[in-house]
Design an enzyme around this catalytic site. Structure first.
Site, PDB file in Angstrom:
ATOM      1  N   HIS A  94      58.659  73.133  56.013  1.00  0.00           N
ATOM      2  CA  HIS A  94      59.089  74.254  55.168  1.00  0.00           C
ATOM      3  C   HIS A  94      57.918  74.754  54.309  1.00  0.00           C
ATOM      4  CE1 HIS A  94      63.332  74.835  55.818  1.00  0.00           C
ATOM      5  NE2 HIS A  94      63.635  73.567  55.615  1.00  0.00           N
TER       6      HIS A  94
ATOM      7  N   CYS B 127      69.377  72.036  58.997  1.00  0.00           N
ATOM      8  CA  CYS B 127      68.584  72.642  57.922  1.00  0.00           C
ATOM      9  C   CYS B 127      69.504  73.541  57.105  1.00  0.00           C
ATOM     10  CB  CYS B 127      67.447  73.467  58.520  1.00  0.00           C
ATOM     11  SG  CYS B 127      66.441  74.287  57.266  1.00  0.00           S
TER      12      CYS B 127
ATOM     13  N   HIS C  37      60.232  67.352  57.953  1.00  0.00           N
ATOM     14  CA  HIS C  37      61.019  68.586  57.905  1.00  0.00           C
ATOM     15  C   HIS C  37      60.655  69.403  56.653  1.00  0.00           C
ATOM     16  CE1 HIS C  37      64.948  70.787  58.645  1.00  0.00           C
ATOM     17  NE2 HIS C  37      64.673  71.135  57.398  1.00  0.00           N
TER      18      HIS C  37
HETATM   19 NI    NI Z   1      65.374  72.606  56.129  1.00  0.00          NI
END
Ligand code: NI
Length: 173
Positions: free
Chosen positions: A135, A89, A131
């Site tokens: 967020h 990330c 993913h």
């Molecule tokens: Ni990320």
């Protein structure tokens, strides 16, 4: 220079649930363009608005031959299976974790012209969407780790914040 500084672990904006985009206008188009430039410079596959300090539900990505894409107000309508992948990330630079997520997903959202988009994807592309959706819900991949992985990660992050290490060479989102 990238238009934005990418927010990293510890920044409260990464923990907040982002709000729906209510109007897809020139401002959103401009934001997406700047996010793409920021993502490219950081060599990421995807980047969500909270990562640049904007609490809105959109993310940008570029995977395979897709070219730069923007997904606005995405929702996951279906998921299935299991797939393990070493994930990174941009907000937790240089750390990678083996994470198991559903293998296939079906997501819906809007593009920059406010047209509905419906995508079925699997493996890496499915992981990327999940993913970025995380967020938008204020969740970092650190929250998906098991107890031991998490302890190691936190120790490493503490060590880093004391000595400011550099980012790794793998792709992150
Ligand atoms: Ni990320």
């Amino acid at each position: 220079m990238a238009p934005f500084r990418i927010r990293t672990f510890g920044d409260p904006v990464l923990k907040r649930r982002a709000e729906e985009v209510t109007e897809i206008d020139g401002r959103i188009a401009h934001l997406a363009e700047d996010m793409h430039a920021t993502m490219k410079e950081a060599r990421g596959l995807g980047l969500a608005a909270p990562q640049v300090g904007v609490g809105r539900r959109l993310f940008v990505y570029e995977i395979g031959e897709s070219g730069p894409r923007t997904m606005i107000n995405p929702v996951m309508v279906e998921s299935d299976g299991e797939w393990e992948h070493e994930e990174g990330c941009l907000s937790v630079p240089g750390l990678y974790f083996r994470i198991v997520r559903p293998k296939q997903v079906h997501i819906k959202g809007l593009d920059l012209d406010a047209n509905p988009v419906s995508i079925e994807a699997d493996e890496l592309e499915a992981t990327l969407y999940q993913h970025e959706l995380d967020h938008l819900d204020g969740r970092l991949l650190l929250e998906l780790l098991d107890h031991d992985q998490r302890k190691t990660a936190m120790r490493e992050l503490r060590r880093r914040s004391e000595s400011e290490g550099g980012a790794g060479g793998q792709s992150s989102t």
